[in-house]
Design a protein around this motif. Structure first.
Motif, mmCIF file in Angstrom:
data_model
loop_
_atom_site.group_PDB
_atom_site.id
_atom_site.type_symbol
_atom_site.label_atom_id
_atom_site.label_comp_id
_atom_site.label_asym_id
_atom_site.label_seq_id
_atom_site.Cartn_x
_atom_site.Cartn_y
_atom_site.Cartn_z
ATOM 1 N N ALA A 59 0.860 -1.188 0.000
ATOM 2 C CA ALA A 59 0.000 0.000 0.000
ATOM 3 C C ALA A 59 0.896 1.238 0.000
ATOM 4 C CB ALA A 59 -0.922 -0.002 1.215
ATOM 5 N N ASN A 61 0.491 4.286 0.488
ATOM 6 C CA ASN A 61 0.255 5.257 1.566
ATOM 7 C C ASN A 61 0.302 4.622 2.952
ATOM 8 O OD1 ASN A 61 -0.135 7.301 -0.336
ATOM 9 N ND2 ASN A 61 -2.293 6.793 -0.553
ATOM 10 N N GLY A 62 0.693 3.356 3.021
ATOM 11 C CA GLY A 62 0.765 2.660 4.301
ATOM 12 C C GLY A 62 2.007 3.040 5.084
ATOM 13 N N GLN A 63 2.194 2.351 6.208
ATOM 14 C CA GLN A 63 3.357 2.584 7.059
ATOM 15 C C GLN A 63 4.637 2.213 6.297
ATOM 16 O OE1 GLN A 63 3.545 3.828 10.273
ATOM 17 N NE2 GLN A 63 1.405 4.339 9.911
ATOM 18 N N VAL A 83 -1.548 -1.397 7.712
ATOM 19 C CA VAL A 83 -1.421 -1.192 6.273
ATOM 20 C C VAL A 83 0.012 -0.722 6.056
ATOM 21 C CG1 VAL A 83 -2.320 0.004 4.250
ATOM 22 C CG2 VAL A 83 -3.861 -0.583 6.135
ATOM 23 N N THR A 84 0.784 -1.476 5.269
ATOM 24 C CA THR A 84 2.210 -1.188 5.108
ATOM 25 C C THR A 84 2.620 -1.099 3.647
ATOM 26 O OG1 THR A 84 4.455 -1.919 5.667
ATOM 27 C CG2 THR A 84 2.828 -3.643 5.298
ATOM 28 N N GLN A 85 3.691 -0.369 3.420
ATOM 29 C CA GLN A 85 4.275 -0.254 2.085
ATOM 30 C C GLN A 85 5.094 -1.494 1.722
ATOM 31 O OE1 GLN A 85 6.654 3.310 2.269
ATOM 32 N NE2 GLN A 85 4.876 4.635 2.567
ATOM 33 N N ASN A 144 -2.789 -9.708 1.887
ATOM 34 C CA ASN A 144 -2.721 -9.541 3.327
ATOM 35 C C ASN A 144 -2.374 -10.837 4.027
ATOM 36 O OD1 ASN A 144 -5.441 -10.754 4.634
ATOM 37 N ND2 ASN A 144 -5.838 -10.003 2.570
ATOM 38 N N LEU A 177 -5.271 5.232 3.126
ATOM 39 C CA LEU A 177 -4.180 4.254 3.230
ATOM 40 C C LEU A 177 -4.191 3.263 2.073
ATOM 41 C CD1 LEU A 177 -4.291 3.424 7.045
ATOM 42 C CD2 LEU A 177 -2.546 4.753 5.836
ATOM 43 N N PHE A 178 -5.360 3.035 1.484
ATOM 44 C CA PHE A 178 -5.504 2.028 0.442
ATOM 45 C C PHE A 178 -5.404 2.599 -0.977
ATOM 46 C CE2 PHE A 178 -7.451 0.315 4.210
ATOM 47 C CZ PHE A 178 -6.989 -0.978 4.223
ATOM 48 N N THR A 181 -3.471 0.972 -4.229
ATOM 49 C CA THR A 181 -3.233 -0.478 -4.100
ATOM 50 C C THR A 181 -3.871 -1.275 -5.227
ATOM 51 O OG1 THR A 181 -5.112 -0.720 -2.610
ATOM 52 C CG2 THR A 181 -2.953 -0.435 -1.594
#
Length: 182
Positions: A59, A61-63, A83-85, A144, A177-178, A181
């Motif tokens: 993602a 825009n994730g962490q 939610v992570t990059q 995920n 955040l999504f 994706t």
């Protein structure tokens, strides 16, 4: 004489084909047996958290990626959805390279074990449910990793186990955040 020549030609053709086959198999064998090794991983789970946990990968825009030494660190927020990059950590990994911790508000870590056949029913443990695509989450199927945390009764209680779609909706996970994706 003709029979002898035909037998010799047959022998060389058979020998050549066998040698070619053995060479081909030998050349492909390393590609088939090479298994990617995953990075060591640390999962930080909020103290007292019970139910489904999700880590959503890739993602934009994730962490951003987090590491401690050479170990990936997944710091799960109180919502239970990170939610992570980072890309998924796919491949083979030794069980001693995976660590789960319960983390208190002040940052103290307490180890949590992974569920096994010998895990007592009343012991809080982590069950690894899998890696795959789920959704839709804001119109996207997302890659995920899913875990379940709790004592046995909590790990099988369908009333507290959420799908990723339910978790994102009920926990009000920010749609931003999504973005990107899909």
């Amino acid at each position: 004489m003709i029979l002898k020549v035909n037998l010799i030609q047959l022998f060389f053709k058979t020998y050549f084909l066998k040698a070619l086959l053995v060479g081909f198999i030998t050349a492909l064998l390393p590609a088939c047996t090479e298994v990617k090794e995953s990075e060591p991983t640390i999962y930080l789970i909020p103290e007292g958290y019970v139910g489904s946990l999700y880590i959503v990968f890739n993602a934009p825009n994730g962490q951003p990626p987090k590491y401690e030494g050479n170990s990936r660190v997944y710091h799960i927020p109180p919502s239970g959805v990170l939610v992570t990059q980072m890309d998924a950590n796919e491949g083979w990994i030794a069980s001693d390279k995976i660590q789960f911790f319960s983390v208190s508000i002040n940052g103290n870590r307490k180890p949590i074990s992974e569920v096994s056949k010998s895990t007592p029913d009343n012991k809080r443990a982590v069950y690894f449910a899998g890696l795959g695509y789920s959704g839709p989450v804001y119109g996207c199927k997302v890659l995920n990793q899913n875990f379940i945390v709790g004592v046995k009764e909590e790990r099988i209680n369908e009333d507290i186990l959420l799908t990723i779609h339910e978790a994102v909706k009920l926990k009000n996970i920010d749609k931003k955040l999504f973005e990107g994706t899909c």
